[in-house]
Structure formats: structure tokens, C-alpha cells
Design an enzyme around this catalytic site. Structure first.
Site, short mmCIF file in Angstrom:
data_model
loop_
_atom_site.label_atom_id
_atom_site.label_comp_id
_atom_site.label_asym_id
_atom_site.label_seq_id
_atom_site.Cartn_x
_atom_site.Cartn_y
_atom_site.Cartn_z
N SER A 42 -3.77 2.61 -8.89
CA SER A 42 -4.67 3.76 -9.01
C SER A 42 -5.35 3.69 -10.37
CB SER A 42 -3.90 5.08 -8.89
OG SER A 42 -4.72 6.19 -9.24
N TYR B 275 3.40 9.95 -10.67
CA TYR B 275 2.44 9.14 -9.93
C TYR B 275 1.70 8.21 -10.87
CZ TYR B 275 -1.39 7.86 -6.81
OH TYR B 275 -2.30 7.16 -6.06
N ALA B 276 1.15 8.76 -11.97
CA ALA B 276 0.38 7.95 -12.91
C ALA B 276 1.25 6.85 -13.52
CB ALA B 276 -0.20 8.84 -14.01
N ALA B 277 2.48 7.21 -13.90
CA ALA B 277 3.36 6.22 -14.54
C ALA B 277 3.77 5.12 -13.56
CB ALA B 277 4.60 6.92 -15.09
N SER B 278 4.04 5.49 -12.31
CA SER B 278 4.43 4.48 -11.32
C SER B 278 3.29 3.52 -11.02
CB SER B 278 4.93 5.15 -10.04
OG SER B 278 3.88 5.82 -9.37
N LYS B 279 2.07 4.04 -10.99
CA LYS B 279 0.92 3.19 -10.71
C LYS B 279 0.59 2.29 -11.90
CE LYS B 279 0.05 4.46 -6.49
NZ LYS B 279 0.16 3.52 -5.37
N ASN C 297 0.81 -1.22 0.00
CA ASN C 297 0.00 0.00 0.00
C ASN C 297 0.84 1.28 0.00
OD1 ASN C 297 -2.50 1.73 0.80
ND2 ASN C 297 -1.03 2.08 2.46
#
Length: 275
Positions: free
Chosen positions: A155, A173-177, A102
Site C-alpha cells: 500500500s 495496517y500501515a506498518a504491516s504494509k 494479495n
């Protein structure tokens, strides 16, 4: 002719969700969604190891009697993850049933030209590299369980691009998720024979998350109002999700109720990606 599996189904439906006797690790457990998950898993009968980098926040959790095991660790540091794994393996006796990856961070919202390389590196170090290091360190214990379940918190921003005329997130953030989703699927395929399952949950706009706090505190009241209008307009259910809304899905994926489910991404977004 289709063959049927005659293996008897054990237990009543309610018992499928029983986590009594299970050993579970939750990262990022001291606050936000992680704390909600750790508390719910404990209430469902599991023994939970709470992992977080915030020592004071973890101590507060232990003070109210909800920690079976408490480990302070920076998941962006390989040595720190190794030390965490040693403590967890000693606690669980080398046999772990569930891992909830998480822990995650976000930068302030902005478009690509607003992002610095250090922001990219910091987010990937925790959100993706950290999940890799933790899973790799604890995977032998999940294999020993014979029913290991890895639940990665991704996400919905890792599944679609979103730009409603203003930044709601940042590309790191978007790429890591999105990377975490690929990690989940590959892990599921590689270790299915060892009866380790891996699934991802992709929350949409939920209160109580790190991304939500970054979003709400960056621009003040105006940003909150702008975001609320976006949610009301775009989310079919018309409101931000609550942390407790995710609990049933986490327990499902941790329990025998999902014993034939692996490699899947559960988008939990109030219907926004169904449009």
C-alpha cells in the site's frame, strides 16, 4: 567501453504479456482486488489457483467457471498454510510461475491510542506473517519454474504517513504494509540467482479494497464525504482508482515483459506521492 548484450529478444511485443501455460496462485482471491486479479490472469491465459478463507465466496467463483483450482485456507494459521501448499503443489506439479500475495485485512481507522494489541496482532498475522508463510511454502516451486515471479500487494500507506486531520487508516495496517515492502526487497536479493523475481505494488486510494470498505462503513455517509473530499484535494488525478486500473501492472509483473525487474515498489496512487 560499455558492453552490449547480444541475446536476441524472443517474440513480438504482445507475446511478452502472454501468460498461456503459466501456473499462478492468488491469495485473497474470492473478492475485491484478488478476484479482479485472478479473473484477469485467467483471461490472459494463466491457470489460476484461487486461495481464500471464505469457502462460500470461493464456491461462487467456481460456479461461474473461473477457478482452475480452489483452496480454502486461513493464512494466519501455519498448519492451514501447509495444507494449502500441499494442494497447490499437487495441482501445479511442483512448478509454479507466479505468486500474488494479495490477502490482507485492515482494522477500523484510528490513531495509535485507539489501537489495541489484538488489532496489531491480527493484522500482522495476515498481512505480513501470512505472506511470509505462503511465500516460504511455495518458493521451491517458484524456483523450479526458472522464471518465478512474486507480486506482493502492499500500500502507499506503507511508504508515507498520512493524517489529513482525521484517521484514514490505523498504524497496524500501515506498518504491516511497510514491512511487506522490506520483505519484498530482501526476497528479491536473496533469490535473484535462482531467477525468482519479487516486486511490490503499493496502491493508493482504490475502490473495492478491504481498507476502503472499512473506511466507508465505519463512519457512514459523513466519513465517505470526508474521504472523497480528501481524495479530490490530494490526488492529482482527482479520483479514487478502480480495481481494473491495477490489472495491467499485475499482468506486467507476472509476465516476461518484466523479466529484468525485481526488488521494486510500484506506487499506484494517482500521483499523490509525487507532490
Amino acid at each position: 567501453m560499455m558492453s552490449t548484450d547480444s541475446t536476441p529478444q524472443s517474440g513480438l511485443p504482445g507475446s511478452l504479456f502472454d501468460l498461456a501455460g503459466r501456473k499462478v496462485v492468488v491469495t485473497g482471491a474470492a473478492s475485491g482486488l484478488g478476484r479482479i486479479f485472478a479473473e484477469a490472469l485467467s483471461q490472459s491465459g494463466a491457470a489460476v489457483a484461487w486461495v481464500d478463507r471464505e469457502a462460500e465466496a470461493l464456491a461462487a467463483c467456481e460456479a461461474v467457471g473461473v477457478c482452475d483450482c480452489r483452496v480454502v485456507a486461513d493464512l494466519g494459521d501455519e498448519a492451514g498454510v501447509s495444507q494449502m501448499a500441499e494442494k497447490v503443489l499437487a495441482w501445479c506439479g511442483g512448478k509454479l510461475d507466479v505468486l500474488i500475495n494479495n490477502a490482507g485485512i485492515a482494522t477500523r481507522p484510528g490513531r495509535l491510542l485507539d489501537v489495541q494489541a489484538k488489532d496489531w496482532d491480527r493484522v500482522f498475522a495476515i498481512n505480513l506473517r501470512g505472506a511470509f508463510l505462503v511465500t516460504q511454502a511455495l518458493l521451491p516451486a517458484l524456483i523450479q519454474s526458472g522464471r518465478g515471479s512474486v507480486v506482493n500487494i502492499s500500500s502507499y500507506l506503507g511508504t508515507v504517513g498520512v493524517y489529513p486531520g482525521f484517521p484514514v487508516t490505523a498504524i497496524p495496517y500501515a506498518a504491516s504494509k511497510a514491512g511487506l515492502i522490506g520483505f519484498t526487497r530482501q526476497l528479491a536479493i536473496e533469490y535473484a540467482a535462482e531467477q525468482v523475481r519479487a516486486n511490490a505494488i503499493a496502491p493508493g486510494w482504490h475502490s473495492g479494497t478491504r481498507l476502503g470498505r472499512e473506511r466507508d462503513t465505519t463512519g457512514g455517509a459523513a466519513a465517505v464525504a470526508q474521504m472523497d473530499a480528501f481524495v479530490e484535494r490530494e490526488v492529482p488525478l482527482g479520483y479514487r482508482g478502480r480495481p481494473a486500473d491495477l490489472v495491467g501492472l499485475v499482468i506486467y509483473l507476472a509476465s516476461d515483459a518484466s523479466s529484468y525487474v525485481t526488488g521494486q515498489v510500484f506506487v499506484h496512487d494517482g500521483g499523490i506521492t509525487a507532490r
